[in-house]
Write an enzyme that holds these catalytic residues in place. Sequence first.
Site, mmCIF file in Angstrom:
data_model
loop_
_atom_site.group_PDB
_atom_site.id
_atom_site.type_symbol
_atom_site.label_atom_id
_atom_site.label_comp_id
_atom_site.label_asym_id
_atom_site.label_seq_id
_atom_site.Cartn_x
_atom_site.Cartn_y
_atom_site.Cartn_z
ATOM 1 N N THR A 166 9.089 -14.086 -47.168
ATOM 2 C CA THR A 166 9.968 -13.722 -46.057
ATOM 3 C C THR A 166 10.666 -14.946 -45.464
ATOM 4 O O THR A 166 10.096 -16.044 -45.447
ATOM 5 C CB THR A 166 9.159 -13.019 -44.941
ATOM 6 O OG1 THR A 166 10.012 -12.787 -43.818
ATOM 7 C CG2 THR A 166 7.976 -13.843 -44.475
ATOM 8 N N SER A 223 4.603 -13.591 -36.274
ATOM 9 C CA SER A 223 3.696 -12.438 -36.160
ATOM 10 C C SER A 223 2.555 -12.675 -37.147
ATOM 11 O O SER A 223 2.644 -13.558 -38.012
ATOM 12 C CB SER A 223 4.415 -11.135 -36.540
ATOM 13 O OG SER A 223 4.625 -11.090 -37.952
ATOM 14 N N TYR A 242 1.725 -10.724 -39.516
ATOM 15 C CA TYR A 242 2.274 -10.448 -40.853
ATOM 16 C C TYR A 242 2.973 -11.692 -41.418
ATOM 17 O O TYR A 242 2.713 -12.101 -42.556
ATOM 18 C CB TYR A 242 3.257 -9.260 -40.800
ATOM 19 C CG TYR A 242 4.312 -9.365 -41.872
ATOM 20 C CD1 TYR A 242 3.992 -9.145 -43.209
ATOM 21 C CD2 TYR A 242 5.615 -9.766 -41.563
ATOM 22 C CE1 TYR A 242 4.944 -9.302 -44.210
ATOM 23 C CE2 TYR A 242 6.568 -9.928 -42.554
ATOM 24 C CZ TYR A 242 6.227 -9.701 -43.872
ATOM 25 O OH TYR A 242 7.165 -9.887 -44.847
ATOM 26 N N HIS A 243 3.881 -12.290 -40.626
ATOM 27 C CA HIS A 243 4.604 -13.464 -41.125
ATOM 28 C C HIS A 243 3.630 -14.616 -41.407
ATOM 29 O O HIS A 243 3.834 -15.412 -42.322
ATOM 30 C CB HIS A 243 5.674 -13.904 -40.118
ATOM 31 C CG HIS A 243 6.855 -12.978 -40.036
ATOM 32 N ND1 HIS A 243 6.982 -12.011 -39.061
ATOM 33 C CD2 HIS A 243 7.957 -12.846 -40.820
ATOM 34 C CE1 HIS A 243 8.122 -11.342 -39.238
ATOM 35 N NE2 HIS A 243 8.730 -11.821 -40.304
ATOM 36 N N LYS A 253 2.278 -14.579 -44.879
ATOM 37 C CA LYS A 253 3.210 -15.076 -45.900
ATOM 38 C C LYS A 253 3.236 -16.609 -45.891
ATOM 39 O O LYS A 253 3.494 -17.237 -46.925
ATOM 40 C CB LYS A 253 4.615 -14.523 -45.653
ATOM 41 C CG LYS A 253 4.696 -13.001 -45.748
ATOM 42 C CD LYS A 253 4.850 -12.517 -47.178
ATOM 43 C CE LYS A 253 4.958 -11.006 -47.228
ATOM 44 N NZ LYS A 253 5.298 -10.476 -48.534
#
Length: 406
Positions: free
Chosen positions: A145, A187, A189-190, A193
């Site tokens: 991302t 976040s 989620y980020h 990554k």
Amino acid sequence: MKIAVLGGDGFVGWPTVLHLSDQGHEVHIIDNLSRRWIDTELGVQSLTPMDSIQERCRIWYELTGRRLGFHLIDVAKDYDLLRNWLAEHKPDAVIHFAEQRAAPYSMKSDRHKNYTVNNNTSATHNLLVALTETGIDAHLVHLGTMGVYGYSSVGAAIPEGYLDIEIEDLQGEKKGLEVLYPTKPGSVYHMTKSLDQIMFQFYAQNDGLRITDLHQGIVWGTHTEQTRRHEQLINRFDYDGDYGTVLNRFLIQAAIDYPLTVHGTGGQTRAFIHLQDCVRCIAIALENAPKAGDRVKIFNQMTETHRVIDLANMISKMTGAEIAFVPNPRKEAVENDLIVKNDQFLALGLDPITLADGLLSEVVDVAKKYAHRIDRKRVPATSAWTKDIAARVETDPEGKRLKSVS
Ligand code: USQ
């Protein structure tokens, strides 16, 4: 090529599977169908009606004569199954989409944070170990991302993954160093990554794995050339506050006469890419694999940047939709600039699809067609990034929008 697509039942995974199969590759989907379970957990459904994965594969075979394999494997949990599958099938490439991909979902509660970290990091690490252990030398292409960089370019363009820096040695002499661009995830989620990046760096350097990491922007659009071919090949489409992404959400909102939910002032600038370009980029990345011993190849997979408020204004002008400035449930900069390099894909022949009224209205048409499937109460984004923010915002009783309570 023989290609395994981990997460091939998802929003970008499914159109990628069809695109690659159409190009003549032998494609196998590996998926635990978790995204369908999360729909059940959240009590929402894709705007577009989706058939089972087996049915989708059957329709594709009837239309094209090309077979798609489907293998029900949880990459984060079923390590032995994954390793044995790779050893038996020896794919030339593995595309890794098998991660929980929504930032708001990852911030909903402690349980969702743990799930996202455990699922995403275990999936990536299991795959890396399995590739090392089996020694099959498959090219690993990962969907990362743009969010790993954070969202500010400090006035300079964000490079494709790496930054050249200088550091003084003990004698005071300047020495050059190439480092991964500093991560600043916004976040949980980020953050996963960002953790993936470190794992890739290690396995490329230690075991010579051939890895490409695609730092993708926000996807918009719904169809690709292949998903358009049959009603039952249609892609999933998320409009809800957890999984819907900003531009697609605004288009749906405009179609159902719902005020466009701009968080804060809408000064956030983000990178965007059309779904059709995503699948093209993945095919290009497959054709340009790094060699064993090379550093991880990183591409910025985006085609343009926009401010959230500019998108809202554009859609409002196009459709007459009202704009609602709602309190931002996220902890993010009120405004930011963003300049991004994407020279590599352009040099390899990507001819970007950019925002145009025609394409935008195509999404509005899809929304209108399936408007009866929309639950308006699921439109507001209610996942707050911190407890403080949660205390300051709430949804009104009709679930229409977030409002400030202080
Ligand atoms: N936003 C609004 N109104 C909304 C929804 C979002 O103003 O109704 C704002 C958000 O506050 C944020 C921006 O729009 O500033 C983008 O939000 P988003 O939900 O479209 O995107 P994001 O959460 O960043 O995540 C999405 C995908 C993720 C991908 C990422 C790429 O879900 O998988 O990695 O985009 S990027 O944003 O470049 O990091």
